[in-house]
Write an enzyme that holds these catalytic residues in place. Sequence first.
Site, PDB file in Angstrom:
ATOM      1  CG  HIS A   1      -9.122  -5.529   1.942  1.00 37.22           C
ATOM      2  ND1 HIS A   1     -10.373  -5.401   1.375  1.00 37.22           N
ATOM      3  CD2 HIS A   1      -8.367  -4.533   1.405  1.00 37.22           C
ATOM      4  CE1 HIS A   1     -10.372  -4.374   0.541  1.00 37.22           C
ATOM      5  NE2 HIS A   1      -9.163  -3.846   0.534  1.00 37.22           N
TER       6      HIS A   1
ATOM      7  CB  SER B   1      -7.260  -1.457   1.319  1.00 38.40           C
ATOM      8  OG  SER B   1      -7.838  -0.512   0.460  1.00 38.40           O
TER       9      SER B   1
END
Length: 525
Positions: free
Chosen positions: A262, A209
């Site tokens: 992230h 991610s």
Amino acid sequence: MENSYAAVASEKEDDQLLEILGEHAAYEPEAILALIAEIEKRNLQAPDLEQIKQETLQALQQRELQLNPEPAGPTSFADKFKDFWTLFVPQRHYFVTPILVNINIVIFVLLVLTGMHVLSPEGEDLLNAGSNYGPYTLTGEPWRLFTAMFLHIGIIHLLVNMYALASIGGALEPLVGRKQFITAYVLCGLAGSLASLWWDQQRNGAGASGAIFGMFGMFMTMVLLERRMTWAEKKGMVYNMLGVIALNLVFGLQGGIDNAAHTGGLVLGIAYGAVLMLRSGRYFTQQYNLRGSIVTVALLLVAFVGLYLQIPTENAKYLTMLDRFGERETAAMDVMKEMELDATLINGGKYLPGLEQGITLWDESIKELIALQELPDLGEQQAKEVEILLNYTQLRKTSYQMMRDDIQSNQPWMHSKQQQVLWAISTYVQELNDLRGGEEPEPTASENEIPVRMEVDDLEKLDPDAKPLFVIDGEPLEQMNPDDVEKIIHPDDIASVTVLKGKEAVALYGEQARNGVVLITKKKE
């Protein structure tokens, strides 16, 4: 526009045309096509002319498809299946992305085949595979920052990430080229792993991610800074990227999702995209100076190392110590479990190797706990836990030494002095549980209690009257040795046992309870 480019090209000298052709990556595709037409018109000999022409036409076509995508018409099932499989097949301008997708899938399949759960993998399986866990990553295993990018916590996590990777890779890789795409992907993944460590060292992190968020941020930044397109052409793509990023970050506020990774990948992707745009003169290109790329990557890696070294490691070392302590304790206690199950053989010598091994394991934990006490920035509660564990471990070692010596001399090992040691051990267990439960632990020390750092020889100096007070169903008994209690009540008749100590014991039963109280409740008939 095309006529103006042709007019400019017609005014250039032959050597000027060839010089501009050699720097074609810095010019707009329309300008290069006009230049090539003029060169062909003059019949000039130019190296790689046809290849440059084809690459320019493809770049122009790619830009047109991005700005004006053709509406998809109805397709057959066979066509849809064929299109699906192209996501996994390397192609000329879509080469690195499918390789990354395939690597992630293959690793996941191999782990499942070795026993990892396909939906909800155990944390231990992820750790063994190379996940990013602070206590390990920060204590000698920095390679986990990289390997964690290729692990996923279940098949749903994998499929979502691979779909996102294929989507952004199909748009971004043709614009920046293979080298810059894979470089940015790895750097953004490392940035995400580092950000995750800074935010929460106890998280067992895994997934692509961080790298994928970086690719989205990179693409959005490059579109914003590109000088050829108007805002009217850009805003649709920019708003789309912002929406995707914001939605995922908001979704990541839920528990269990590593939003720090992230964010770390996203920030680096934005910065890296800006650097590429500045290096290319704010044009999309696949041609970047090798020296500039090496310098950029080197500077970022140096920054990563600096950030890694600046992460506070006291908590990580503490957590690592707890893991190792638990492993040693489990191994050391195996011999005690055997002795409890087969008490008739305790003097036969079969348990001596296990006791010797236990003494060695307790001693290793003692040394590690003492070293941990010397860390300057250990938290207050952590320092208290280390102190309690050290006291507990030293008593365990003393208990094992006593058992070893008793067995070697063919003496019963569960005598009153051993029971006093075991009772003192139980007080430290209770104290640790109270501390971790948020309660203020009562002090365990008293003038007649067993000294924590006592060696085996010192046990002979113990006050024989230092016995806990036994209370059966609310009725206090005279202080006695623990082994004498069995003459009053059979172990099978006991429903529960509670140990009180310190101020709490004295407050309930007076000075006679200064060595603690053992509350015994009988089973109801």
